[in-house]
Motif scaffolding. Structure first.
Motif, PDB file in Angstrom:
ATOM      1  N   LYS A   1      -0.573  -2.903  -8.584  1.00  0.00           N
ATOM      2  CA  LYS A   1      -1.487  -2.677  -9.693  1.00  0.00           C
ATOM      3  C   LYS A   1      -1.067  -1.485 -10.556  1.00  0.00           C
ATOM      4  O   LYS A   1      -1.572  -1.312 -11.653  1.00  0.00           O
ATOM      5  N   MET A   2      -0.186  -0.664 -10.002  1.00  0.00           N
ATOM      6  CA  MET A   2       0.243   0.538 -10.729  1.00  0.00           C
ATOM      7  C   MET A   2       1.374   0.210 -11.679  1.00  0.00           C
ATOM      8  O   MET A   2       1.693  -0.939 -11.930  1.00  0.00           O
TER       9      MET A   2
ATOM     10  N   ILE B   1      -3.414   8.218  -6.386  1.00  0.00           N
ATOM     11  CA  ILE B   1      -4.667   7.552  -6.010  1.00  0.00           C
ATOM     12  C   ILE B   1      -5.850   8.228  -6.686  1.00  0.00           C
ATOM     13  O   ILE B   1      -6.794   7.573  -7.146  1.00  0.00           O
TER      14      ILE B   1
ATOM     15  N   VAL C   1      -5.726   6.917 -10.456  1.00  0.00           N
ATOM     16  CA  VAL C   1      -5.920   5.509 -10.811  1.00  0.00           C
ATOM     17  C   VAL C   1      -6.912   4.793  -9.900  1.00  0.00           C
ATOM     18  O   VAL C   1      -7.311   3.659 -10.193  1.00  0.00           O
ATOM     19  N   GLY C   2      -7.291   5.406  -8.769  1.00  0.00           N
ATOM     20  CA  GLY C   2      -8.326   4.820  -7.925  1.00  0.00           C
ATOM     21  C   GLY C   2      -7.908   3.635  -7.101  1.00  0.00           C
ATOM     22  O   GLY C   2      -8.759   2.859  -6.649  1.00  0.00           O
ATOM     23  N   THR C   3      -6.607   3.439  -6.866  1.00  0.00           N
ATOM     24  CA  THR C   3      -6.138   2.334  -6.034  1.00  0.00           C
ATOM     25  C   THR C   3      -4.902   2.760  -5.274  1.00  0.00           C
ATOM     26  O   THR C   3      -4.172   3.673  -5.693  1.00  0.00           O
ATOM     27  N   GLN C   4      -4.667   2.128  -4.120  1.00  0.00           N
ATOM     28  CA  GLN C   4      -3.467   2.360  -3.334  1.00  0.00           C
ATOM     29  C   GLN C   4      -2.475   1.211  -3.451  1.00  0.00           C
ATOM     30  O   GLN C   4      -1.408   1.252  -2.851  1.00  0.00           O
ATOM     31  N   ASP C   5      -2.822   0.189  -4.241  1.00  0.00           N
ATOM     32  CA  ASP C   5      -1.998  -1.006  -4.374  1.00  0.00           C
ATOM     33  C   ASP C   5      -0.864  -0.746  -5.361  1.00  0.00           C
ATOM     34  O   ASP C   5      -1.098  -0.554  -6.562  1.00  0.00           O
TER      35      ASP C   5
ATOM     36  N   ASP D   1      -2.333  -3.622 -13.802  1.00  0.00           N
ATOM     37  CA  ASP D   1      -3.747  -3.949 -13.831  1.00  0.00           C
ATOM     38  C   ASP D   1      -4.392  -3.206 -14.998  1.00  0.00           C
ATOM     39  O   ASP D   1      -4.558  -1.984 -14.955  1.00  0.00           O
TER      40      ASP D   1
ATOM     41  N   ASP E   1       0.846  -1.193   0.000  1.00  0.00           N
ATOM     42  CA  ASP E   1       0.000   0.000   0.000  1.00  0.00           C
ATOM     43  C   ASP E   1       0.884   1.247   0.000  1.00  0.00           C
ATOM     44  O   ASP E   1       1.697   1.438   0.911  1.00  0.00           O
TER      45      ASP E   1
ATOM     46  N   THR F   1      -7.335  -2.892 -15.893  1.00  0.00           N
ATOM     47  CA  THR F   1      -8.650  -2.296 -15.633  1.00  0.00           C
ATOM     48  C   THR F   1      -8.561  -0.897 -15.027  1.00  0.00           C
ATOM     49  O   THR F   1      -9.582  -0.211 -14.894  1.00  0.00           O
ATOM     50  N   LEU F   2      -7.358  -0.472 -14.676  1.00  0.00           N
ATOM     51  CA  LEU F   2      -7.211   0.857 -14.099  1.00  0.00           C
ATOM     52  C   LEU F   2      -7.525   1.927 -15.139  1.00  0.00           C
ATOM     53  O   LEU F   2      -7.215   1.766 -16.318  1.00  0.00           O
TER      54      LEU F   2
END
Length: 650
Positions: free
Chosen positions: A375-376, A365, A368-372, A459, A315, A461-462
């Protein structure tokens, strides 16, 4: 900022557009910024100036043997070089975070509540750094804690956010109880000692000044057991707020709040308060030698301990959160070794590059809408400003010259190294802090390479990444400049005495001696090695996969589970604390309440029986009268012979 809290809190929902409340908060934080810069500039140009404005809040009259001449508890404002430095940090970072929030929080609900709470947060921290006595300090300290509870749990609909807010509140309360006990112990040692040895303290209670200069109570003798315990209690309060071992568990979970809140908590408000408390206690009251060793041990261990957890976490916000815990350990280490201003200098520089890292992470964030991190990838090209800002913050954090973190972090290492000859017990903690340099550079650039290097996101889907609006980019640019320039303050003429004029405490040691240069060179080599290892494992889009059968796989599991401290605390909470709570509940319900309710039922029954006598029927009352007369007549018949015999005998 209090005015912004009142206006936005009361009228924010009535505005035609909810984000207008944000601009109101930005305007007031901008005004606070102007005041903070003017105060800071005034102290820089006129070092050693102390301005105290205060009035008596409560006066206790003379009490023989306790208060020979009475004691006054004061409320006031102290502007000195230390508070001016902190006020500069709070107002600059606060304004930039508030401006950034206009873009970052644009689509969130509850905007009036957010801006009102953020304004109160900044007001509370400003009051804390300007307080001139411990009681006032503690009141603002608690207000900072309440605001953090509200903001960490801003997304209260999420169970994880509500849980994180409660965890932060409860863990920091442990430290707050210790802090309050420390205040009482210091007061019993100094304020009750009488006017002969304490001057202004006996007259003014818990004030931080004696006249126009800081008062060093440590000069009164201070290696007593009571002072040692008082110092440990103060350390407990600071450890709670600044998330030092073993009260560190709440800070990573506090990432459930908005990223802007994380930036403010980690850079300029809540966690800075703990280090500031240790610093002012060291300068104005003093710690015993045993206290100093314990503080050095806690700071040195936490520096390395938190860094180890950051090297494996996926994260992006939690990696930076562990970084904060580790860097706060450096500051605590410096204060414990007797170099409070060195610790505050690192707090000053750290505020800017840590706010930069969080806001850059928030930009990612937001895009891309994620903190993982896993996935980036490949964000360097579509987000050039953010990528550059994160890299600058990372270089400052890693201690690469000429970025700000190099000057302040190396001052801490140099300060501690200078004490190793007279305090050999500091050696293990110096080595831990030195090893953390390598880990720091590794984990922050691991995060950079995972997020920004490579050809594209892992990912698919991002969403397509893009930079945020100008209100998000401007703070990144300004903080990037400060992440470089704030460290150069060390070259200000007579900087080593600027903030210490009249404080009478050890300051920033020379940085150009042979040992300091060799130490700095070794530190930079370690940091460069950490960056090189991060590139080797994660650079150019690579992802290092640790085999499940690897000998170090259990270590990775241990680090991901945070050494199972949270599990242990949960066990203590559910077993020990819950058992005591159930026993207390039993006593409360069946002993205390049972006794009260038993008397209640007894008197209720008696009153019910007595009530039935009052029937309201005349015939019943006549019967009672006749019965009374008969009773009197019978009584007279029984008593009359005795009375006649007695009178006749006389």
């Amino acid at each position: 900022m209090v005015a912004a809290f009142a206006i936005v809190g009361l009228a924010g929902t009535r505005l035609k557009r909810l984000e207008w409340g944000g601009w109101v908060a930005v305007a007031f934080s901008g005004a606070a910024l102007v005041v903070g810069v003017l105060i800071g500039a005034g102290e820089m140009l006129d070092p050693g100036r102390y301005t105290v404005v205060q009035y008596t809040w409560l006066h206790l009259g003379p009490a023989p043997g306790v208060f020979p001449n009475g004691v006054s508890l004061v409320v006031g404002t102290l502007v000195d070089p230390i508070s001016a430095l902190m006020l500069l940090v709070v107002t600059v970072v606060g304004f930039l975070v508030m401006l950034y929030s206009i873009g970052y929080m644009h689509h969130d609900r509850g905007l009036p509540r957010y801006y009102a709470e953020l304004s109160l947060f900044l007001a509370a921290m400003s009051g804390l750094v300007l307080a001139n006595n411990l009681l006032e300090f503690f009141l603002f300290w608690e207000l900072v804690g309440v605001c953090s509870y509200f903001l960490i749990g801003f997304y209260y609909e999420k169970p994880s956010a509500a849980s994180a807010a409660k965890e932060a509140f409860l863990v920091t309360r442990v430290g707050d109880v210790m802090f309050l006990l420390g205040i009482f112990l210091y007061f019993s040692r100094y304020a009750l000692a009488g006017p002969a040895g304490l001057g202004g303290w006996a007259a003014n209670g818990f004030v931080f000044t004696n006249g126009n200069q800081p008062f060093l109570a440590s000069s009164m003798g201070g290696n007593s057991t009571l002072l040692t315990v008082a110092g440990i209690m103060i350390l407990g309060g600071a450890a709670g707020k600044s998330a030092q071992f073993p009260l560190h568990v709440w800070l990573p979970d506090a990432m459930e709040g908005p990223t802007t809140v994380s930036a403010l908590i980690h850079a300029a408000t809540m966690v800075a308060a703990g280090v500031y408390l240790l610093a002012v206690t060291s300068l104005f009251l003093g710690f015993t030698s045993l206290d100093q060793l314990v503080i050095v041990a806690i700071g040195g261990f936490t520096t390395f301990f938190a860094a180890t957890m950051a090297v494996v976490h996926p994260d992006i916000k939690r990696v930076i959160a562990y970084s904060t815990i580790s860097q706060l350990g450096y500051m605590v280490l410096a204060v414990g070794a007797g170099f409070a201003m060195v610790g505050l200098f690192h707090l000053f520089t750290h505020a800017f590059f840590k706010a930069l890292l969080f806001l850059a992470a928030g930009s990612v964030i937001h895009a891309v809408g994620t903190q993982d991190l896993f996935k980036m990838g490949g964000l360097r090209k579509p987000m050039r400003v953010t990528a550059a800002a994160f890299a600058i913050g990372g270089l400052a954090l890693a201690g690469i010259p000429p970025f700000a973190g190099f000057w302040s972090k190396d001052d801490i290492l140099g300060s501690l190294y200078s004490e190793l000859g007279t305090h050999p017990a500091y050696w293990p903690f110096f080595l831990l802090a030195f090893a953390a340099v390598f880990l720091t550079a590794y984990y922050i650039f691991r995060a950079w390479f995972l997020a920004f290097s490579g050809d594209g996101p892992r990912d698919p889907t991002l969403p397509h990444a893009h930079e945020g609006p100008w209100v998000m980019q401007v703070p990144l640019v300004v903080l990037s400049a400060l992440a470089v320039g704030s460290g150069l303050l060390i070259f200000w003429p007579n900087f080593d005495t600027l903030l210490l004029n009249g404080a009478g405490a050890a300051g920033i040691p020379p940085v150009f001696g042979t040992s300091d240069l060799l130490l700095s060179a070794a530190s930079v080599i370690l940091a460069a090695g950490g960056i090189a290892l991060a590139w080797r494992l994660w650079g150019n889009g690579r992802v290092f996969v640790l085999a499940p059968t690897s000998a170090v796989a259990p270590v990775r599991t241990l680090l991901l589970n945070r050494y199972y401290f949270k599990v242990g605390y949960d066990w203590i909470g559910t077993r020990a604390v819950y058992t005591v709570a159930r026993a207390a509940d039993f006593v409360d319900q069946f002993v205390i309440d049972g006794t009260v309710h038993g008397f209640e039922r007894m008197f209720a029954g008696l009153s019910e029986r007595l009530r039935r006598i009052q029937s309201g029927l005349v015939s019943d009352y006549a019967a009672y009268v006749v019965a009374g007369l008969l009773a009197v007549f019978v009584l007279l018949l029984l008593v009359a012979p005795y009375l006649i015999a007695t009178v006749g005998g006389k």
